[in-house]
Design a protein around this motif. Structure first.
Motif, mmCIF file in Angstrom:
data_model
loop_
_atom_site.group_PDB
_atom_site.id
_atom_site.type_symbol
_atom_site.label_atom_id
_atom_site.label_comp_id
_atom_site.label_asym_id
_atom_site.label_seq_id
_atom_site.Cartn_x
_atom_site.Cartn_y
_atom_site.Cartn_z
ATOM 1 N N ASN A 61 0.236 -1.459 0.664
ATOM 2 C CA ASN A 61 -1.183 -1.743 0.477
ATOM 3 C C ASN A 61 -1.848 -2.179 1.776
ATOM 4 N N LYS A 62 -1.063 -2.218 2.868
ATOM 5 C CA LYS A 62 -1.599 -2.533 4.192
ATOM 6 C C LYS A 62 -1.212 -1.401 5.153
ATOM 7 N N PRO A 63 -1.824 -0.233 5.007
ATOM 8 C CA PRO A 63 -1.412 0.931 5.810
ATOM 9 C C PRO A 63 -1.626 0.752 7.304
ATOM 10 N N ASP A 64 -2.524 -0.136 7.699
ATOM 11 C CA ASP A 64 -2.778 -0.341 9.124
ATOM 12 C C ASP A 64 -1.886 -1.414 9.737
ATOM 13 N N LEU A 65 -1.079 -2.075 8.916
ATOM 14 C CA LEU A 65 -0.193 -3.115 9.427
ATOM 15 C C LEU A 65 1.027 -2.472 10.079
ATOM 16 N N PRO A 66 1.273 -2.764 11.346
ATOM 17 C CA PRO A 66 2.430 -2.139 12.007
ATOM 18 C C PRO A 66 3.728 -2.528 11.303
ATOM 19 N N PRO A 67 4.592 -1.561 11.047
ATOM 20 C CA PRO A 67 5.866 -1.897 10.404
ATOM 21 C C PRO A 67 6.844 -2.485 11.407
#
Length: 257
Positions: A61-67
């Motif tokens: 749900n946080k696609p812009d959060l770097p993995p």
């Protein structure tokens, strides 16, 4: 420290954000651990992405959060899991669809090359980041929880549509707190942390043995009279709250009698 996988929601408004929520499908009966199936070794995997039964999870749900970068690499002549954070979040998950009936002690090795200097207070939401963590997720009955905790837990389950861990122990490498420190996760009482190592500078490999059964009694014994089955073991690191970066390595994990 938020854990996500397929279909997980970051339910902060329900007091369960950062409480290691992820999809755990499987039968309700538990299978006893054996030496051959307890935990798959990193040292036997191919270089690159972790292979099954390990899987990498982030926050969908946080696609812009770097993995968090989780890779099998060869370090000091052995294959280990590299855990590299850069303002993001991620975990390697080893789950048991049929539950792991019991767990006594858990042993692992790890090394930190670069810590999280900005993560100065794990007891706060703003500082709730760790460079390395090893977590055990329990399928604990919720009938002994307070009415308020049961409500928040059932609400989170309904929102996520997932079978969530009702109790989680996270053994962490913290920046400032000394080994032996412990406390609840600032986002959720369902997660308790135990500091196993401290500091941010590069150091030698460390070996730790956690008495998981005793720790569960210590931190959750007031809620459960029996040691519940284990849903999963999780390895990871996160730096999304402090917007910093870290690098560490985790060797094989072993379940001990």
């Amino acid at each position: 420290m938020q854990l996500g996988a397929n279909g997980v929601a970051r339910a902060a408004s329900f007091g369960l954000a950062s409480s290691l929520l992820f999809s755990l499908a499987g039968a309700q009966t538990a299978a006893p651990p054996t030496a051959s199936t307890a935990l798959a070794a990193f040292s036997t995997q191919n270089l690159g992405d972790p292979q099954a039964p390990w899987r990498v999870s982030g926050l969908p749900n946080k696609p812009d959060l770097p993995p968090t970068e989780l890779k099998i690499k060869s370090i000091d002549g052995k294959r280990v899991l590299s855990v590299k954070t850069d303002r993001g979040y991620g975990n390697a998950v080893h789950e048991w669809p049929d539950r792991l009936q019991a767990i006594s002690r858990l042993r692992w090795t790890w090394r930190l090359d670069a810590g999280l200097p900005a993560a100065t207070n794990i007891n706060t939401k703003a500082g709730d980041d760790v460079a390395l963590k090893v977590c055990v997720l329990f399928d604990m009955p919720t009938n002994q929880l307070s009415a308020g905790e049961r409500f928040k837990f059932s609400l989170a389950k309904s929102v996520t549509g997932q079978n969530l861990p009702s109790a989680t122990l996270c053994y962490v490498w913290d920046t400032t707190l000394p080994p032996g420190s412990f406390g609840p996760n600032p986002y959720s009482e369902r997660v308790r942390f135990v500091v196993m190592a401290s500091g941010g500078a590069r150091g030698p490999w460390q070996t730790h043995t956690a008495n998981v059964a005793a720790d569960f009694v210590k931190y959750f014994g007031h809620e459960s009279t029996t040691l519940p089955p284990v849903l999963a073991v999780v390895v990871g690191g996160d730096a999304d709250n402090t917007q910093s970066s870290s690098l560490g390595y985790v060797g094989d994990l072993q379940l001990l009698p």
